[in-house]
Design an enzyme around this catalytic site. Structure first.
Site, PDB file in Angstrom:
ATOM      1  N   HIS A  61      -1.116  -5.821   1.387  1.00  0.00           N
ATOM      2  CA  HIS A  61      -2.315  -6.664   1.251  1.00  0.00           C
ATOM      3  C   HIS A  61      -1.993  -7.901   0.408  1.00  0.00           C
ATOM      4  O   HIS A  61      -1.221  -7.807  -0.554  1.00  0.00           O
ATOM      5  CB  HIS A  61      -3.438  -5.883   0.551  1.00  0.00           C
ATOM      6  CG  HIS A  61      -4.413  -5.249   1.491  1.00  0.00           C
ATOM      7  ND1 HIS A  61      -4.637  -3.895   1.518  1.00  0.00           N
ATOM      8  CD2 HIS A  61      -5.246  -5.798   2.430  1.00  0.00           C
ATOM      9  CE1 HIS A  61      -5.573  -3.629   2.436  1.00  0.00           C
ATOM     10  NE2 HIS A  61      -5.951  -4.761   3.004  1.00  0.00           N
TER      11      HIS A  61
ATOM     12  N   CYS B 276      -7.235  -2.454   7.965  1.00  0.00           N
ATOM     13  CA  CYS B 276      -5.880  -2.438   7.416  1.00  0.00           C
ATOM     14  C   CYS B 276      -5.388  -1.006   7.285  1.00  0.00           C
ATOM     15  O   CYS B 276      -4.280  -0.664   7.687  1.00  0.00           O
ATOM     16  CB  CYS B 276      -5.841  -3.183   6.084  1.00  0.00           C
ATOM     17  SG  CYS B 276      -6.222  -4.938   6.313  1.00  0.00           S
TER      18      CYS B 276
ATOM     19  N   GLU C  71       0.827  -1.210   0.000  1.00  0.00           N
ATOM     20  CA  GLU C  71       0.000   0.000   0.000  1.00  0.00           C
ATOM     21  C   GLU C  71       0.862   1.261   0.000  1.00  0.00           C
ATOM     22  O   GLU C  71       1.825   1.356   0.731  1.00  0.00           O
ATOM     23  CB  GLU C  71      -0.918   0.011   1.231  1.00  0.00           C
ATOM     24  CG  GLU C  71      -1.912  -1.138   1.273  1.00  0.00           C
ATOM     25  CD  GLU C  71      -2.959  -1.069   0.164  1.00  0.00           C
ATOM     26  OE1 GLU C  71      -3.130   0.013  -0.440  1.00  0.00           O
ATOM     27  OE2 GLU C  71      -3.593  -2.106  -0.103  1.00  0.00           O
TER      28      GLU C  71
HETATM   29  N1  PCA Z   1      -8.067  -7.397   5.934  1.00  0.00           N
HETATM   30  C1  PCA Z   1      -8.960  -6.320   6.284  1.00  0.00           C
HETATM   31  C2  PCA Z   1      -8.905  -6.236   7.773  1.00  0.00           C
HETATM   32  C3  PCA Z   1      -8.272  -7.505   8.223  1.00  0.00           C
HETATM   33  C4  PCA Z   1      -7.682  -8.093   7.021  1.00  0.00           C
HETATM   34  O1  PCA Z   1      -6.947  -9.086   6.987  1.00  0.00           O
HETATM   35  C5  PCA Z   1      -8.688  -5.021   5.533  1.00  0.00           C
HETATM   36  O2  PCA Z   1      -8.264  -5.091   4.368  1.00  0.00           O
HETATM   37  O3  PCA Z   1      -8.936  -3.943   6.074  1.00  0.00           O
END
Ligand code: PCA
Length: 200
Positions: free
Chosen positions: A166, A142, A80
């Site tokens: 992610h 996240c 990100e």
């Molecule tokens: N993904 C979520 C919250 C927990 C996770 O593993 C997110 O992308 O916010």
């Protein structure tokens, strides 16, 4: 040896597992590149996730922080670029559903990742693993933990690399939902290791 705090999240919504939880447990105690990995799991809870992460930072005093999360539906590893000062998401595991809430009252609008995200993407693609920089971490947990840790480090004047990556769903999640892009857990774990090796 430098220390890396590597966090994942517990399962949430209808996802019965979270590959990031499994990966941080697997990598806890391993040495990867220049780092000893300290793997920890965060709750999917707007009130508890970032306090837990900041407590871990205080206890462990890491030289770098990579927080991992599942992005069900994405088909690439996505470091990100930015976290924004907004909580606005679907239900967390305690049933909270914030709407248009700042994470930090009067905090800056956003923080950029201080991880080497371009090097991460280049290294992943070089290994044959689909990857690209993402320009939105969403407005759920996240984004919340990424914003919170970058805000705290900025406040303290600490310039260790920190940010968020992610990952796609694993096969186990894919079997629940026939249309979800899903990868072998092993490949997701290898991708995380590639990301860690890009840290100085
Ligand atoms: N993904 C979520 C919250 C927990 C996770 O593993 C997110 O992308 O916010």
């Amino acid at each position: 040896m430098k220390k890396l705090l590597l966090t994942g999240f517990e399962p949430f919504l209808n996802h019965k597992v979270n590959p990031t939880e499994l990966i941080v447990k697997e990598l806890d105690g391993e040495t990867i590149g220049n780092y000893e990995v300290i793997g920890r799991v965060l709750p999917v809870d707007y009130e508890e996730a970032s306090p837990k992460l900041l407590k871990l930072v205080d206890e462990i005093k890491p030289d770098a922080v990579i927080a991992l999360g599942l992005a069900a539906g994405r088909n690439k590893i996505t470091p990100e670029r930015v976290a924004i000062n907004v909580n606005d998401g679907v239900k967390d595991n305690s049933g909270r559903v914030p709407v248009d809430q700042p994470i930090i009252e009067d905090g800056p609008a956003a923080y950029f990742s201080t991880l080497p995200i371009r090097q991460m993407v280049n290294a992943l693609v070089e290994e044959g693993i689909p990857a690209e920089i993402s320009n939105t971490a969403g407005t759920y947990l996240c984004n919340n933990v990424m914003y919170s840790v970058l805000h705290e480090l900025e406040k303290r004047g600490e310039d260790l690399p920190a940010g968020f990556v992610h990952v796609p769903a694993s096969f186990e999640l894919g079997t629940q939902d026939g249309k979800l892009p899903c990868w072998p857990l092993k490949t997701i774990q290898e991708a995380v290791e590639v990301c860690i090796r890009t840290l100085d």
